[in-house]
Design a protein around this motif. Sequence first.
Motif, PDB file in Angstrom:
ATOM      1  N   VAL A 150       0.887  -1.152   0.000  1.00  0.00           N
ATOM      2  CA  VAL A 150       0.000   0.000   0.000  1.00  0.00           C
ATOM      3  C   VAL A 150       0.931   1.208   0.000  1.00  0.00           C
ATOM      4  CG1 VAL A 150      -1.675   1.340   1.322  1.00  0.00           C
ATOM      5  CG2 VAL A 150      -1.818  -1.166   1.270  1.00  0.00           C
ATOM      6  N   ALA A 151       0.741   2.127  -0.921  1.00  0.00           N
ATOM      7  CA  ALA A 151       1.600   3.313  -0.990  1.00  0.00           C
ATOM      8  C   ALA A 151       0.741   4.560  -0.858  1.00  0.00           C
ATOM      9  CB  ALA A 151       2.373   3.342  -2.313  1.00  0.00           C
ATOM     10  N   LEU A 152       1.225   5.503  -0.071  1.00  0.00           N
ATOM     11  CA  LEU A 152       0.548   6.772   0.145  1.00  0.00           C
ATOM     12  C   LEU A 152       1.475   7.907  -0.247  1.00  0.00           C
ATOM     13  CD1 LEU A 152      -1.011   6.097   3.672  1.00  0.00           C
ATOM     14  CD2 LEU A 152      -2.102   5.788   1.443  1.00  0.00           C
ATOM     15  N   GLY A 153       0.900   8.972  -0.805  1.00  0.00           N
ATOM     16  CA  GLY A 153       1.699  10.122  -1.199  1.00  0.00           C
ATOM     17  C   GLY A 153       0.900  11.400  -1.084  1.00  0.00           C
ATOM     18  N   LEU A 154       1.556  12.502  -1.382  1.00  0.00           N
ATOM     19  CA  LEU A 154       0.920  13.814  -1.344  1.00  0.00           C
ATOM     20  C   LEU A 154       1.149  14.540  -2.665  1.00  0.00           C
ATOM     21  CD1 LEU A 154       1.924  15.078   2.231  1.00  0.00           C
ATOM     22  CD2 LEU A 154      -0.335  14.256   1.506  1.00  0.00           C
ATOM     23  N   VAL A 155       0.168  15.355  -3.049  1.00  0.00           N
ATOM     24  CA  VAL A 155       0.275  16.183  -4.236  1.00  0.00           C
ATOM     25  C   VAL A 155      -0.594  17.418  -4.013  1.00  0.00           C
ATOM     26  CG1 VAL A 155      -1.669  15.066  -5.420  1.00  0.00           C
ATOM     27  CG2 VAL A 155       0.120  16.168  -6.769  1.00  0.00           C
ATOM     28  N   HIS A 156      -0.202  18.525  -4.601  1.00  0.00           N
ATOM     29  CA  HIS A 156      -1.070  19.708  -4.543  1.00  0.00           C
ATOM     30  C   HIS A 156      -2.329  19.414  -5.358  1.00  0.00           C
ATOM     31  CE1 HIS A 156      -2.588  23.778  -5.061  1.00  0.00           C
ATOM     32  NE2 HIS A 156      -1.725  24.191  -4.135  1.00  0.00           N
ATOM     33  N   PRO A 157      -3.509  19.755  -4.848  1.00  0.00           N
ATOM     34  CA  PRO A 157      -4.744  19.437  -5.584  1.00  0.00           C
ATOM     35  C   PRO A 157      -4.781  19.975  -7.007  1.00  0.00           C
ATOM     36  CG  PRO A 157      -5.248  20.157  -3.346  1.00  0.00           C
ATOM     37  CD  PRO A 157      -3.778  20.372  -3.542  1.00  0.00           C
ATOM     38  N   ASP A 158      -4.090  21.071  -7.260  1.00  0.00           N
ATOM     39  CA  ASP A 158      -4.090  21.660  -8.601  1.00  0.00           C
ATOM     40  C   ASP A 158      -3.066  21.005  -9.531  1.00  0.00           C
ATOM     41  OD1 ASP A 158      -6.041  23.420  -7.740  1.00  0.00           O
ATOM     42  OD2 ASP A 158      -4.607  25.013  -7.264  1.00  0.00           O
ATOM     43  N   ARG A 159      -2.244  20.103  -8.985  1.00  0.00           N
ATOM     44  CA  ARG A 159      -1.181  19.488  -9.787  1.00  0.00           C
ATOM     45  C   ARG A 159      -1.377  17.990  -9.994  1.00  0.00           C
ATOM     46  NH1 ARG A 159       4.417  22.554  -7.794  1.00  0.00           N
ATOM     47  NH2 ARG A 159       3.881  24.595  -8.692  1.00  0.00           N
TER      48      ARG A 159
END
Length: 347
Positions: A150-159
């Motif tokens: 299971v992998a989790l990450g973050l990204v800016h919602p606009d990107r």
Amino acid sequence: MDTIRLTQLSHGGGCGCKIAPAVLADMLKSMPQMQCFPNLLVGTETADDAAVYRLNDEQALVATTDFFMPIVDDPFDFGCIAATNAISDIYAMGGKPILALAIVGMPVNTLPMEAIQKILAGGASVCASAGIPLAGGHSIDAPEPIYGLVALGLVHPDRVKRNSSARAGDVLILGKPLGIGVLGTAMKKGVLDADGYRQLIDTTTQLNTIGAELAAMDDVHALTDVTGFGLLGHLLELCRGADLGALVEANKLPLLAAAIGFAQQGIGPGAIARNLDSFGADVAFADDVPDWQRRLMADAQTSGGLLAAVAPEKADEVLALFHAQGFASAAVIGRMQPGEPVISVAQ
């Protein structure tokens, strides 16, 4: 442990284990749409690489899971490939991974403990290379070896980079060469030499870290990674999501050198035939595209490359970035075009 071959303990291997696209679509057609969750930015609607959930104005959570049976016999290499493949879905959404959990199913009465430990060590080493903790997971006693994350990450919602936002005229860039499934099958048959095996490992353990950089580029309109449905299957998802057609030029495809001869001999995973059957009339091959090239375009890739749809005026810049980041085989392979969501393959 030297007498045990991991690939002989399972009926399939790598992303070749995936259920065929047409069968999967039939399984999921009654799934409810998630329209009642406004912060769910990406769900199941376009068969994208991961789910994306808005946390706040600056952050969205990218979540995915991926696991499969061995594509190679070496336990450490198997763990590395499975982990690299799982984390790739985070990069394919334009995200940066932050955390992973292990998914472990092992035939504990058949497979020596040393082999299981090496599989886990391989996965942990890739997480360390990606700069994230392997913070836990779940394990079961299973009849066949299974490993993934299971992998989790973050990204800016606009990107967020979806697989559904390509535009007509976009240039298609493929980040890694094709032929992984073919080489895996050749290895299982005992006909893959050391150089071919090194090509297989080098490709499948290369993290698609460039995805996080592509997220910052507005002219990269759509992004996905090429895995079990093959290049054509995942490109069809781009076409259907954007309601556009695509043209692929077969002679421009990057290919693993060791895979070409095997493909010409008809060697490859059963997923190739399943994928080709699933494409049906949605893929039209020119008469001069030989069968072996068609098979490579449908070959089930494990931990394959990113496929980007890029504004034509920025294609050279994006291709140069791929090369600078170590994706030496990255190439322009075609373009998106107006029309029905079908793929035309020319020579």
